[in-house]
Design a protein around this motif. Sequence first.
Motif, short mmCIF file in Angstrom:
data_model
loop_
_atom_site.label_atom_id
_atom_site.label_comp_id
_atom_site.label_asym_id
_atom_site.label_seq_id
_atom_site.Cartn_x
_atom_site.Cartn_y
_atom_site.Cartn_z
N MET A 1 22.13 78.79 7.24
CA MET A 1 21.47 78.14 6.10
C MET A 1 20.23 79.19 5.30
N PRO A 2 20.31 79.06 4.22
CA PRO A 2 19.17 79.57 3.36
C PRO A 2 17.65 78.80 3.80
N ASP A 3 16.71 79.50 3.86
CA ASP A 3 15.50 78.80 4.22
C ASP A 3 14.96 77.88 3.49
N GLY A 4 14.54 76.75 4.31
CA GLY A 4 14.17 75.57 3.69
C GLY A 4 15.18 74.44 3.24
N VAL A 5 16.32 74.94 3.57
CA VAL A 5 17.64 73.89 3.37
C VAL A 5 17.87 73.31 4.66
N ALA A 6 18.11 72.11 4.98
CA ALA A 6 18.68 71.71 6.08
C ALA A 6 20.21 71.38 6.15
N PRO A 7 20.84 71.65 7.19
CA PRO A 7 22.30 71.44 7.01
C PRO A 7 22.60 69.91 6.88
N VAL A 8 23.57 69.47 6.13
CA VAL A 8 24.13 68.51 6.27
C VAL A 8 25.17 68.11 7.41
N THR A 9 24.87 67.23 8.27
CA THR A 9 25.72 66.86 9.53
C THR A 9 26.16 65.31 9.46
N THR A 10 27.11 65.11 9.96
CA THR A 10 27.67 63.59 10.25
C THR A 10 28.08 63.64 11.56
N ARG A 11 27.97 62.62 12.18
CA ARG A 11 28.48 62.26 13.59
C ARG A 11 29.65 61.23 13.47
N ALA A 12 30.22 61.11 12.30
CA ALA A 12 31.46 60.47 12.27
C ALA A 12 32.47 60.94 13.11
N ASP A 13 33.05 59.89 13.61
CA ASP A 13 34.28 60.24 14.55
C ASP A 13 35.64 60.92 13.67
N PRO A 14 35.98 62.21 13.58
CA PRO A 14 37.07 62.46 12.67
C PRO A 14 38.25 61.88 12.85
#
Length: 139
Positions: free
Chosen positions: A28-41
């Motif tokens: 990830m570029p500096d300062g950008v937080a990754p978008v995560t999901t914990r949804a059950d696929p």
Amino acid sequence: MTTATSITVRVPLAIRRRPGRKMVVTPMPDGVAPVTTRADPTLVKALARAFRYQRMLDEGRYASITEMAAAEKVERGYLGSLLRLTLLAPDIVELVLDGKAPPSIALPKLIEPIPEAWACQRNRLLLRGGSIDRHVGTA
């Protein structure tokens, strides 16, 4: 006259094993937080299929569940169980899609017959008689 040249691009990435799937993780570029999901696929996919099948029935593409099951190459009983997912309370569906559903909500549990009344669903699936507030995020 120009000569053909090739360019090699290297992208650092890692492949991580998650239960039942592989995930590609890119830097990830500096300062950008990754978008995560914990949804059950698995559950998200089942919900998507259920609403898709229901829409096809509503539009008249198939006259019956039996006809749809044959065309979609899915067991009729499983298709019927999936279609019951369309009767879930909207806030329960939202919890699943947002990845905020408690562990008590899993596909095997939802495939079982569930009450039609949304309040009964909340009591049975979320807290067994308690308040839903802490799961939905309301006070």
